[in-house]
Design an enzyme around this catalytic site. Structure first.
Site: not given
Ligand code: BES
Ligand code: ZN
Length: 446
Positions: A231, A251, A285-286, A313, A390
């Site tokens: 992403h 990220d 994606e976020e 990711d 984040h």
């Molecule tokens: N990079 C994260 C996902 C992630 C977190 C992968 C920890 C491996 C380890 C991704 O960008 C993210 O923040 N995803 C969100 C969920 C999405 C559906 C909005 C999250 O993890 O809260």
């Molecule tokens: Zn993220």
């Protein structure tokens, strides 16, 4: 689930990572029309799926469920539980899971019971839909191409994406500039390859940020498609201010940088697969897998035969004893086993382990939910990953100004693309298209 972005989401300022997680989940909750039948007619309910451990945590938590009916486990498959919660409790539940399990979000909200059940059934059937046999028979070509992978270009891409833009937030102009920058980079790599197509894919009505797609058309099996994705957006507190800082070096500039390096080397070396290979930088994606969900839904609607999807990711922070965490949820176990074999074969000194987010944490889930086979290697065991994501601290400095870890993922991506992109019959080179030419296998450098 196909979340839409609520105006409230854009107005809110999120000063901390933890609060940001809550806001995302609140958005997901509020995005869902919440059509689920309610135990009490006046109270809105939302269907969610979450890990059995997280379910146990919130079930026990009297603060979260205080004043409400005890949680009901409607279904459970492979340690994923389907339940229904008061919509007003979503933020509290997210906070509890975040504290107890270090998951951001930690559950998926579903618009309807049917969608929730579909998600659950796919968790339980990870092998369904592996449409081809994945074979490991391209060792000379993989070794030759993987040996060309360098750390410096990966670090350069991560640095540019995390410092040339204040943020890559989907709803801000800088988020769109980042998409254009990636498109330009990829076009540069494809300069001498007229067969390669680079495009911005817009998502009208969903987000102003376009996704970026580079496609190398397959020579003899063009209708069988392989996708490598990451992403391109980033997020951190303060999203109401267009200038807020969200460097997102890990990220997921790391994932984009890994894709860019695979593209750079493959095109420089004249790689031309038999199956079509697409590289995708997903928008938004976020805020709920917006770009990937739109693209995956389009592919499903068009009946496109996607034979393998790999998601990168978080690739640059070396947080575990093992080098790769292979996600076991929202992925296909046959393809994931194949990815493990690729590591064992081509990077035998490296270690991998199985790990799980416990929820659809990245774009692989969008493809998985459309029934396509996915795998996701990530930088560490879940929970041992980079804890600065984040936040304004997700910089290349936090990564030790190094792309050494990310380069492992680029070598893996190269192996994945070559082994699945070429059938056992061999590769046809881009410069071997003269009439009467045979495939270029014999011309491969040692
Ligand atoms: N990079 C994260 C996902 C992630 C977190 C992968 C920890 C491996 C380890 C991704 O960008 C993210 O923040 N995803 C969100 C969920 C999405 C559906 C909005 C999250 O993890 O809260
Ligand atoms: Zn993220």
């Amino acid at each position: 689930m196909k979340p839409k972005l609520s105006p409230a989401r854009r107005r809110l300022a999120a000063p901390s990572t933890k609060l940001l997680c809550l806001l995302i989940v609140m958005t997901l909750g509020s995005l869902a029309p919440v059509a689920a039948a309610s135990t009490s007619p006046e109270e809105q309910q939302t269907w969610i799926t979450l890990g059995a451990d997280a379910f146990a945590t919130i079930q026990q938590d009297i603060d979260v469920t205080l004043g409400h009916q005890p949680l009901t486990k409607f279904d459970e498959r492979s340690d994923v539980v389907l339940t229904r919660v008061p919509t007003s409790d979503l933020a509290d539940i997210s906070a509890k899971i975040h504290t107890a399990h270090r998951r951001c979000g930690g559950f998926m909200a579903h618009s309807t019971l049917r969608q929730a059940q579909e998600t659950l059934s796919r968790v339980d059937a990870p092998n369904r839909g592996a449409p081809i046999v994945y074979t490991l028979d391209q060792q000379p070509r993989v070794r030759q191409l993987a040996s060309r992978i360098q750390e410096a270009p990966i670090l350069a891409t991560m640095t540019s994406l995390s410092t040339d833009f204040n943020n890559r937030y989907h709803a801000h102009p800088s988020g769109t500039s980042a998409s254009q920058w990636i498109r330009n980079q990829w076009q540069g790599y494809a300069f001498s390859r007229p067969d390669v197509v680079v495009e911005l894919v817009s998502h009208p009505g969903e987000t102003s940020q376009p996704s970026v797609v580079l496609t190398i058309p397959g020579t003899t099996l063009p209708n069988e498609v392989i996708i490598l994705g990451a992403h391109l957006d980033s997020i951190a507190g303060g999203t109401s201010n267009p200038d807020f800082l969200a460097p997102g070096a890990d990220d997921d500039a790391s994932g984009i940088a890994v894709l860019s390096e695979v593209i750079r080397v493959a095109l420089a070396e004249g790689f031309s697969p038999q199956r079509t290979v697409s590289f995708m930088g997903y928008a938004a994606e976020e805020v709920g897998l917006v770009g990937s969900q739109a693209i995956a839904a389009d592919y499903r609607a068009a009946g496109t035969n996607v034979v393998a999807v790999l998601q990168f990711d978080l690739a640059a922070f070396n947080g575990s004893t093992e080098d790769f965490g292979l996600l076991s949820d929202f992925t296909n176990s046959t393809l994931t086993t194949f990815v493990a074999q690729l590591i064992d074969t081509y990077q035998p000194d490296l270690l991998w382990t199985s790990t799980a987010c416990g929820y659809g944490c990245s774009d692989h889930a969008a493809w998985h939910n459309q029934g396509y086979p996915t795998a996701m290697p990530t930088e560490a065991r879940f929970g041992e990953h980079n804890q600065t994501i984040h936040s304004t601290s997700d910089t290349v400095a936090t990564l030790g100004d190094s792309a050494a870890h990310a380069a492992k993922f680029a070598r893996l991506g190269m192996a994945f693309m070559v082994e699945i992109g070429i059938d056992a019959g061999g590769e046809i080179f881009a410069n071997d298209f003269e009439e009467g030419s045979t495939n270029g296998w014999s011309s491969i450098a040692p």
